[in-house]
Design a protein around this motif. Structure first.
Motif, PDB file in Angstrom:
ATOM      1  N   ARG A  97       0.859  -1.186   0.000  1.00  0.00           N
ATOM      2  CA  ARG A  97       0.000   0.000   0.000  1.00  0.00           C
ATOM      3  C   ARG A  97       0.896   1.237   0.000  1.00  0.00           C
ATOM      4  O   ARG A  97       1.920   1.275   0.691  1.00  0.00           O
ATOM      5  N   ILE A  98       0.486   2.265  -0.735  1.00  0.00           N
ATOM      6  CA  ILE A  98       1.253   3.509  -0.792  1.00  0.00           C
ATOM      7  C   ILE A  98       0.320   4.691  -0.577  1.00  0.00           C
ATOM      8  O   ILE A  98      -0.750   4.768  -1.189  1.00  0.00           O
ATOM      9  N   GLY A  99       0.727   5.603   0.308  1.00  0.00           N
ATOM     10  CA  GLY A  99      -0.014   6.831   0.555  1.00  0.00           C
ATOM     11  C   GLY A  99       0.904   8.041   0.467  1.00  0.00           C
ATOM     12  O   GLY A  99       2.035   8.003   0.968  1.00  0.00           O
ATOM     13  N   ILE A 100       0.427   9.120  -0.165  1.00  0.00           N
ATOM     14  CA  ILE A 100       1.252  10.318  -0.384  1.00  0.00           C
ATOM     15  C   ILE A 100       0.467  11.565   0.003  1.00  0.00           C
ATOM     16  O   ILE A 100      -0.723  11.686  -0.294  1.00  0.00           O
ATOM     17  N   HIS A 101       1.140  12.498   0.660  1.00  0.00           N
ATOM     18  CA  HIS A 101       0.568  13.803   0.972  1.00  0.00           C
ATOM     19  C   HIS A 101       1.675  14.839   0.798  1.00  0.00           C
ATOM     20  O   HIS A 101       2.868  14.508   0.814  1.00  0.00           O
ATOM     21  N   VAL A 102       1.306  16.080   0.609  1.00  0.00           N
ATOM     22  CA  VAL A 102       2.283  17.148   0.505  1.00  0.00           C
ATOM     23  C   VAL A 102       1.963  18.202   1.554  1.00  0.00           C
ATOM     24  O   VAL A 102       0.790  18.539   1.783  1.00  0.00           O
ATOM     25  N   GLY A 103       2.992  18.677   2.241  1.00  0.00           N
ATOM     26  CA  GLY A 103       2.767  19.667   3.283  1.00  0.00           C
ATOM     27  C   GLY A 103       4.052  20.101   3.948  1.00  0.00           C
ATOM     28  O   GLY A 103       5.154  19.645   3.608  1.00  0.00           O
ATOM     29  N   ASP A 104       3.885  20.972   4.942  1.00  0.00           N
ATOM     30  CA  ASP A 104       5.015  21.537   5.670  1.00  0.00           C
ATOM     31  C   ASP A 104       5.506  20.532   6.705  1.00  0.00           C
ATOM     32  O   ASP A 104       4.716  20.013   7.501  1.00  0.00           O
ATOM     33  N   ILE A 105       6.798  20.232   6.703  1.00  0.00           N
ATOM     34  CA  ILE A 105       7.356  19.272   7.654  1.00  0.00           C
ATOM     35  C   ILE A 105       8.588  19.875   8.330  1.00  0.00           C
ATOM     36  O   ILE A 105       9.183  20.838   7.856  1.00  0.00           O
ATOM     37  N   VAL A 106       8.950  19.279   9.463  1.00  0.00           N
ATOM     38  CA  VAL A 106      10.178  19.644  10.171  1.00  0.00           C
ATOM     39  C   VAL A 106      11.138  18.480  10.049  1.00  0.00           C
ATOM     40  O   VAL A 106      10.832  17.359  10.474  1.00  0.00           O
ATOM     41  N   LEU A 107      12.328  18.720   9.458  1.00  0.00           N
ATOM     42  CA  LEU A 107      13.314  17.681   9.227  1.00  0.00           C
ATOM     43  C   LEU A 107      14.413  17.733  10.271  1.00  0.00           C
ATOM     44  O   LEU A 107      14.884  18.815  10.658  1.00  0.00           O
ATOM     45  N   SER A 108      14.814  16.549  10.749  1.00  0.00           N
ATOM     46  CA  SER A 108      16.037  16.416  11.531  1.00  0.00           C
ATOM     47  C   SER A 108      16.922  15.422  10.789  1.00  0.00           C
ATOM     48  O   SER A 108      16.620  15.029   9.658  1.00  0.00           O
ATOM     49  N   GLU A 109      17.996  14.986  11.405  1.00  0.00           N
ATOM     50  CA  GLU A 109      18.924  14.109  10.705  1.00  0.00           C
ATOM     51  C   GLU A 109      18.303  12.764  10.360  1.00  0.00           C
ATOM     52  O   GLU A 109      18.608  12.172   9.324  1.00  0.00           O
ATOM     53  N   ASP A 110      17.454  12.231  11.235  1.00  0.00           N
ATOM     54  CA  ASP A 110      16.925  10.893  10.997  1.00  0.00           C
ATOM     55  C   ASP A 110      15.417  10.788  11.200  1.00  0.00           C
ATOM     56  O   ASP A 110      14.874   9.701  11.377  1.00  0.00           O
ATOM     57  N   ASP A 111      14.732  11.921  11.130  1.00  0.00           N
ATOM     58  CA  ASP A 111      13.291  11.872  11.363  1.00  0.00           C
ATOM     59  C   ASP A 111      12.638  13.098  10.751  1.00  0.00           C
ATOM     60  O   ASP A 111      13.306  14.097  10.448  1.00  0.00           O
ATOM     61  N   ILE A 112      11.333  13.017  10.538  1.00  0.00           N
ATOM     62  CA  ILE A 112      10.559  14.180  10.134  1.00  0.00           C
ATOM     63  C   ILE A 112       9.317  14.253  10.994  1.00  0.00           C
ATOM     64  O   ILE A 112       8.824  13.241  11.485  1.00  0.00           O
ATOM     65  N   MET A 113       8.796  15.446  11.191  1.00  0.00           N
ATOM     66  CA  MET A 113       7.620  15.659  12.025  1.00  0.00           C
ATOM     67  C   MET A 113       6.686  16.635  11.327  1.00  0.00           C
ATOM     68  O   MET A 113       7.076  17.323  10.401  1.00  0.00           O
ATOM     69  N   GLY A 114       5.453  16.687  11.830  1.00  0.00           N
ATOM     70  CA  GLY A 114       4.477  17.621  11.299  1.00  0.00           C
ATOM     71  C   GLY A 114       3.161  16.944  10.985  1.00  0.00           C
ATOM     72  O   GLY A 114       3.088  15.719  10.809  1.00  0.00           O
TER      73      GLY A 114
END
Length: 695
Positions: A89-106
């Protein structure tokens, strides 16, 4: 690198059924995950994406370009289709995220994850924002599916699917019905007739409803909680023209307007929902229960008129919108415009009034309040229903603890017990998810508990199913079929058509299949049973014509694919059979007995290594030895009959009979057994005579 904010396309992927595969074959599961990661790494790099995380059988990645993300997803699904197939299964969204070295949040990350969770294997799902970015991409076709209300996501999310001949693309109507759990979805607009009929029939039907409501309110004085206005309100659904005569479309609009106008003039009603509000919900694909809750509607009035030669068949149905159950249903066969008023006056009026009266009286006495602090139970129930609707082993395993939690929170709510009964019945009955004895015992226990709390139409139909398939109780089935079959067919299967096909009543099987198709035109099972009836009654040309029309449309419907693959096999359409078997392997990695049987047949046809075929047969025998449902002994018999090893075939057929496999009920009409039936082979007639078939 520190944390920073960025606008990105976020992609989640997940291997469907991985947990179940790991339990059954750890080496296979690890090999699939390894291949999944190799392909994912290579293609993500090729389409300029970044892999953020691997977690078990899933991935999280980001792309600077939304188009790159979607094209990467398409390339991934094409690659995953190659043998060994990986159901992703594949799901995609586009939006504002916060990136760190090994993770993303938002919030955008959560939305992408939720979209992936509602996707189907072999598909690419994405949000409305992603779809907006694709509008100028003429090579990328999309299809709107539904508006979803995801947990911990404040705004509703429109979800779209990528359309491609190498992708699984759910039909919108079928997908909306499956994921919204709307029992009325496919049959909501169902009262069509000509103007003369409506002037009599519609008016009398209105009086029936009003009399029932008036009597109830006069007796009870006060409406039950939570909202009395809902019990004094009604929605008339837009009338659908099922006569096949396009000129009647204008009449349908007039009929709807007349119904609403007449209801609005009646003193017994507090509210009649405006036509425009109902149409807004229907245009958005909203489930009727959600519409009823939002608009505070207690009852829904619907019906259907079907035209045959110079006569009509008239269906009438009255529904409790909030409880998702029909209160009354009847079909009047071969009526003309002249005798409809007499039928309605003599039969329908008393039945509808009595049903409303009885229903609302019982609601006042025994209805379950829905307190705000127990809303978790209803959220859990919604999630469990969505999982169960997928009808695969992994999803049913996930749904079971949710239903059990619902039962703990709301022990007097029948829905939790009904959900468990449904899993043990369908999961055990068809797919062999549980042991045979466990399936029969637990489905009966949960069904009895559900019916003790609320004897719904769905529960009555499931009781008939279990009596027939688990207990082989022909006497009960024959007695109750004529009573239950007039009720609205239920979504889990075209049971009445299956029943008659099993007993060799193919004309009746076709008739019930037609009824099911009218009710659920976007579900494949009705078409599958019609095809099976034509095939078994030697009308192969009609069966072949229907398969040519509907194989592509219902390639995502496992009930259709399972049964129609059998028809292709027996008709010798081996290319079509193998294509359908590949679809089953792609989308439903459950190792159900029927799947193993199909694999063994295909391998034998291709002349593959007998040792590999023996591995499939060994898995079937292991299921039999463990007492699993799903009829492993029956399918072992069918394989040996297919390769003309009749001695071994009859040995397994006897074991299937002794075990009371569900599939042994096909003993009378199964195509591969007809040569023994015609020859009056004593091995066959011995079993046949012990079944005590009904007349």
């Amino acid at each position: 690198m520190g944390m920073h904010r960025k606008l990105n396309a976020i992609m989640f992927t997940d291997v469907q059924g991985y947990t179940a595969i790991m339990h059954e074959d750890e080496q296979r599961a690890l090999a699939l995950r390894c291949r999944h990661r190799e392909l994912f790494n290579a293609l993500t790099q090729q389409y300029r994406g970044t892999v953020v995380q691997y977690f078990g059988d899933g991935t999280l990645s980001v792309f600077d370009s939304t188009v790159d993300a979607v094209e990467c997803a398409l390339a991934l699904q094409k690659a995953f289709r190659q043998d060994p197939v990986i159901p992703v299964r594949i799901g995609i969204h586009v939006g504002d995220i916060v990136l760190s070295e090994d993770d993303i949040m938002g919030d955008a990350v959560n939305v992408a994850s939720r979209i992936e969770s509602v996707a189907v294997p072999g598909s690419v799902f994405f949000s409305g924002q992603v779809n907006d970015h694709l509008r100028s991409q003429k090579n990328l076709e999309t299809r709107f599916l539904d508006i979803f209300h995801f947990k911990n996501v404040e705004e509703p999310v429109p979800v779209f699917a990528l359309v491609h001949d190498q992708l699984v693309v759910p039909d919108r109507k079928a997908y909306v019905k499956t994921n919204s759990h709307a029992h009325f979805k496919n049959g909501r607009n169902r009262l069509s007739t000509n103007r003369k009929i409506l002037q009599w029939g519609g008016l009398v039907l209105l009086l029936c409803v009003l009399v029932g409501l008036y009597i109830t309110f006069a007796k009870n004085g006060e409406s039950p909680s939570p909202n009395g206005d809902a019990l004094r309100s009604i929605a008339v659904l837009p009338v659908q023209n099922l006569t096949g005569i396009s000129e009647n479309n204008m009449w349908c609009e007039t009929i709807t307007d007349d119904l609403i106008a007449q209801l609005s003039d009646r003193a017994g009603m507090v509210k009649v929902v405006p036509k425009s509000l109902i149409q807004d919900y229907l245009d958005q694909g909203e489930p009727l229960q959600k519409m009823a809750t939002a608009l505070n509607v207690g009852y829904i009035l619907e019906g259907a008129l079907h035209h045959s030669d110079s006569l009509y068949n008239l269906d009438l149905r009255l529904a409790d919108a909030l409880e998702r159950m029909y209160l009354w249903s009847e079909r009047y066969d071969h009526v003309s415009s002249a005798n409809i008023p007499k039928i309605l006056q003599s039969q329908a009026s008393g039945a509808i009034a009595a049903e409303l009266d009885a229903h609302l009286n019982s609601t006042n006495v025994a209805s379950l309040p829905r307190p705000a602090d127990n809303k978790d139970a209803y959220e859990l129930l919604e999630r469990a229903n969505a999982l169960t609707d997928k009808m695969d082993k992994e999803s049913m395993y996930q749904a079971m603890p949710l239903y059990q939690r619902v039962i703990q929170l709301e022990p007097n709510l029948s829905d939790g017990y009904m959900g468990m009964a449904r899993i043990y019945t369908i999961g055990g009955l068809i797919w062999g998810v549980f042991r045979q004895d466990e399936s029969a015992t637990r489905s009966k226990e949960y069904l009895e508990k559900s019916m003790a709390l609320k004897p719904t139409l769905e529960a009555s139909q499931y009781k008939l199913v279990t009596k027939f398939f688990f207990e082989f109780d022909f006497e009960y089935s024959e007695e109750h079929l004529s009573l239950v079959a007039i009720l609205p067919p239920f979504p889990d299967g075209a049971f009445y058509a299956v029943y008659n096909n099993i007993l060799g009543r193919f004309d009746e099987g076709i008739r019930y299949a037609e009824n099911y198709i009218e009710r659920f035109p976007e579900a494949g099972n009705g078409f599958a049973q019609m095809i099976r009836a034509y095939f078994l009654s030697d009308q192969w040309d009609k069966a072949d014509s229907l398969m040519n029309r509907y194989d592509a449309k219902f390639r995502h419907d496992q009930f259709y694919v399972r049964d129609v693959a059998m028809v292709h096999l027996n008709m010798g359409n081996m290319e079509s059979f193998m294509e359908m078997n590949n679809i089953l392997k792609t989308n439903f990695l459950d190792n159900a007995a029927v799947h193993l049987y199909y694999d063994a047949i295909e391998m034998h046809y291709k002349g593959e290594d007998p040792k590999k075929i023996e591995e499939k047969l060994k898995l079937l025998q292991e299921q039999y030895d463990m007492g699993m449902a799903g009829s492993p002994a029956w399918f072992l018999a069918m394989y040996h009959f297919y390769i003309k090893d009749d001695v071994t075939g009859f040995q397994w057929l006897q074991k299937s009979f002794d075990r009371k496999d569900v599939e042994i009920l096909w003993l009378k009409t199964e195509y591969q057994l007809q040569r023994f039936k015609k020859a009056k082979d004593p091995r066959y007639t011995k079993l046949y005579d012990q079944m005590h078939w009904p007349e």
